[in-house]
Design an enzyme around this catalytic site. Sequence first.
Site, PDB file in Angstrom:
ATOM      1  N   GLU A   1       5.665   9.309 -31.917  1.00 41.28           N
ATOM      2  CA  GLU A   1       5.506   8.502 -30.642  1.00 41.28           C
ATOM      3  C   GLU A   1       5.115   7.369 -30.521  1.00 41.28           C
ATOM      4  OE1 GLU A   1       1.961  11.476 -28.810  1.00 41.28           O
ATOM      5  OE2 GLU A   1       0.870   9.344 -27.717  1.00 41.28           O
TER       6      GLU A   1
ATOM      7  N   THR B   1      -7.743   4.977 -30.942  1.00 40.12           N
ATOM      8  CA  THR B   1      -6.842   4.603 -32.369  1.00 40.12           C
ATOM      9  C   THR B   1      -5.884   3.398 -32.224  1.00 40.12           C
ATOM     10  OG1 THR B   1      -5.916   7.418 -32.035  1.00 40.12           O
ATOM     11  CG2 THR B   1      -4.565   6.111 -32.626  1.00 40.12           C
TER      12      THR B   1
ATOM     13  N   HIS C   1       0.070   6.059 -25.106  1.00 40.67           N
ATOM     14  CA  HIS C   1      -1.776   5.045 -25.589  1.00 40.67           C
ATOM     15  C   HIS C   1      -1.463   3.404 -24.078  1.00 40.67           C
ATOM     16  CE1 HIS C   1      -5.337   3.876 -28.201  1.00 40.67           C
ATOM     17  NE2 HIS C   1      -4.654   3.151 -27.548  1.00 40.67           N
ATOM     18  N   GLY C   2      -3.020   3.973 -23.721  1.00 40.66           N
ATOM     19  CA  GLY C   2      -3.745   2.941 -22.414  1.00 40.66           C
ATOM     20  C   GLY C   2      -2.111   2.705 -22.020  1.00 40.66           C
TER      21      GLY C   2
ATOM     22  N   HIS D   1     -11.630  12.213 -23.147  1.00 43.09           N
ATOM     23  CA  HIS D   1     -12.780  11.679 -22.596  1.00 43.09           C
ATOM     24  C   HIS D   1     -13.146  12.539 -21.342  1.00 43.09           C
ATOM     25  CE1 HIS D   1     -12.320   8.749 -24.707  1.00 43.09           C
ATOM     26  NE2 HIS D   1     -10.992   8.484 -24.704  1.00 43.09           N
TER      27      HIS D   1
ATOM     28  N   HIS E   1      -6.878   7.974 -21.245  1.00 42.68           N
ATOM     29  CA  HIS E   1      -7.979   7.378 -20.416  1.00 42.68           C
ATOM     30  C   HIS E   1      -8.221   7.447 -19.068  1.00 42.68           C
ATOM     31  CE1 HIS E   1     -10.783   4.247 -19.283  1.00 42.68           C
ATOM     32  NE2 HIS E   1     -11.530   4.518 -20.577  1.00 42.68           N
TER      33      HIS E   1
ATOM     34  N   GLU F   1      -4.017  15.526 -31.167  1.00 47.93           N
ATOM     35  CA  GLU F   1      -3.309  14.598 -32.605  1.00 47.93           C
ATOM     36  C   GLU F   1      -4.733  14.448 -33.612  1.00 47.93           C
ATOM     37  OE1 GLU F   1      -4.852  11.494 -29.662  1.00 47.93           O
ATOM     38  OE2 GLU F   1      -2.749  11.921 -28.345  1.00 47.93           O
TER      39      GLU F   1
ATOM     40  N   ARG G   1     -16.374  13.115 -32.559  1.00 49.73           N
ATOM     41  CA  ARG G   1     -16.991  12.375 -31.269  1.00 49.73           C
ATOM     42  C   ARG G   1     -16.671  12.450 -29.277  1.00 49.73           C
ATOM     43  NH1 ARG G   1     -14.224   6.490 -30.841  1.00 49.73           N
ATOM     44  NH2 ARG G   1     -14.615   6.494 -33.545  1.00 49.73           N
ATOM     45  N   HIS G   2     -15.818  13.188 -29.165  1.00 43.72           N
ATOM     46  CA  HIS G   2     -15.563  13.715 -28.290  1.00 43.72           C
ATOM     47  C   HIS G   2     -15.280  15.748 -28.392  1.00 43.72           C
ATOM     48  CE1 HIS G   2     -11.232  12.888 -28.541  1.00 43.72           C
ATOM     49  NE2 HIS G   2     -11.636  11.223 -28.594  1.00 43.72           N
TER      50      HIS G   2
ATOM     51  N   HIS H   1      -7.498  14.861 -29.214  1.00 41.63           N
ATOM     52  CA  HIS H   1      -7.505  14.028 -30.094  1.00 41.63           C
ATOM     53  C   HIS H   1      -8.880  15.216 -31.030  1.00 41.63           C
ATOM     54  CE1 HIS H   1      -7.733  10.394 -32.373  1.00 41.63           C
ATOM     55  NE2 HIS H   1      -8.164  11.589 -33.518  1.00 41.63           N
TER      56      HIS H   1
ATOM     57  N   ARG I   1     -24.746  14.582 -23.623  1.00 35.74           N
ATOM     58  CA  ARG I   1     -25.711  15.005 -23.316  1.00 35.74           C
ATOM     59  C   ARG I   1     -25.818  15.916 -24.282  1.00 35.74           C
ATOM     60  NH1 ARG I   1     -28.543  12.960 -18.760  1.00 35.74           N
ATOM     61  NH2 ARG I   1     -28.717  11.277 -19.217  1.00 35.74           N
TER      62      ARG I   1
ATOM     63  N   ARG J   1     -11.086  14.501 -33.566  1.00 39.50           N
ATOM     64  CA  ARG J   1     -11.459  13.063 -34.611  1.00 39.50           C
ATOM     65  C   ARG J   1     -12.645  13.875 -36.483  1.00 39.50           C
ATOM     66  NH1 ARG J   1     -10.585   8.115 -32.848  1.00 39.50           N
ATOM     67  NH2 ARG J   1     -11.314   7.203 -34.439  1.00 39.50           N
TER      68      ARG J   1
ATOM     69  N   ASN K   1      -4.096  14.472 -22.087  1.00 40.31           N
ATOM     70  CA  ASN K   1      -4.323  14.075 -22.865  1.00 40.31           C
ATOM     71  C   ASN K   1      -6.225  14.187 -22.299  1.00 40.31           C
ATOM     72  OD1 ASN K   1      -6.930  12.512 -24.769  1.00 40.31           O
ATOM     73  ND2 ASN K   1      -5.837  12.009 -26.217  1.00 40.31           N
TER      74      ASN K   1
HETATM   75  N1  PXP Z   1      -1.379   9.406 -27.878  1.00 37.25           N
HETATM   76  C1  PXP Z   1      -2.067   9.046 -28.440  1.00 37.25           C
HETATM   77  C2  PXP Z   1      -1.460   9.227 -30.129  1.00 37.25           C
HETATM   78  C3  PXP Z   1      -3.405   8.819 -28.133  1.00 37.25           C
HETATM   79  O1  PXP Z   1      -4.258   8.720 -30.016  1.00 37.25           O
HETATM   80  C4  PXP Z   1      -3.968   8.329 -27.260  1.00 37.25           C
HETATM   81  C5  PXP Z   1      -5.718   7.933 -27.395  1.00 37.25           C
HETATM   82  O2  PXP Z   1      -6.339   9.312 -27.883  1.00 37.25           O
HETATM   83  C6  PXP Z   1      -3.224   8.572 -26.365  1.00 37.25           C
HETATM   84  C7  PXP Z   1      -1.966   8.919 -26.198  1.00 37.25           C
HETATM   85  C8  PXP Z   1      -3.919   8.430 -25.270  1.00 37.25           C
HETATM   86  O3  PXP Z   1      -4.338   6.966 -24.699  1.00 37.25           O
HETATM   87  P1  PXP Z   1      -4.911   7.135 -23.509  1.00 37.25           P
HETATM   88  O4  PXP Z   1      -6.041   6.951 -23.499  1.00 37.25           O
HETATM   89  O5  PXP Z   1      -5.252   5.375 -23.394  1.00 37.25           O
HETATM   90  O6  PXP Z   1      -4.365   6.673 -22.282  1.00 37.25           O
END
Ligand code: PXP
Length: 250
Positions: free
Chosen positions: A161, A111, A200-201, A20, A223, A80, A59-60, A53, A28, A55, A17
């Site tokens: 997921e 999320t 996620h995480g 970021h 991230h 996403e 934002r990104h 994603h 900027r 959104r 992903n």
């Molecule tokens: N999967 C989904 C559905 C998400 O919304 C996100 C965050 O955008 C991720 C995976 C990736 O999460 P992370 O940035 O914490 O690795």
Amino acid sequence: MTARAAQPRRQIFLGVNIDHVATVRQARLGFNPDPAEAAREAVLGGADQITIHLREDRRHIQDSDLEPVRRKAGVPINLEMALNPAIVKIALSYKPEKVCLVPERRRELTTEGGLHAAAQKKRLRPVIAALRDKGISVSLFIAPDEIQIRAAAALGADAVELHTGTYAEASGAKQKKELLRIRNSARLARKLGLMVHAGHGLDYRNTAAICRILEIEEVNIGHSIVARALSVGMRRAVREMKQVLRAAGR
Ligand code: PXP
């Protein structure tokens, strides 16, 4: 529902992903860093797909990123998105290989929770059908929870997921318990004919245990990889994550 192979896929698919990268650019409102370039570097490091994603608050990732990211990545795109009619319209014309439907709250940092699929069947059903009609594989980002998994299967989603945020934030016995919940959920989802993804995480330390759940075919990680890329570059950051997956036997 279509019949699927009974055997879980052995090699796990890594979705990187790159949201970021766009977050830094949007700080900027300029052109750098370029998410499309980051996508290409991620693929050179071994990413099997690029996850973005789009959104509602933009934002990104921006609408103008969609085509360049696809062009430079050259691997499947996992988009996403929330259940927002304007975004659904964009997805139907963009036609990524995959869509992951997620909940979105404007003031959240990321999320924060899973989709309440069971409570939103009426809204989800036509969107899932429209996306699948275009040949897009649809997954629902849900908590590792039996009710949500059964709802996803009943709605005709291709995949779930499983939200690994609670697991990622926990430690000790609590983390073990959450891992078990994820494993049981993955097994149930598979049994119901769903493909199983997780995300996620996830980072360089906590991903291996998730990968040992053989029903999980795909992880989406953002991230931690982008953060590592700031020190060692995107290619190496992705390569290192692939090593984590391989060390876990996948
Ligand atoms: N999967 C989904 C559905 C998400 O919304 C996100 C965050 O955008 C991720 C995976 C990736 O999460 P992370 O940035 O914490 O690795």
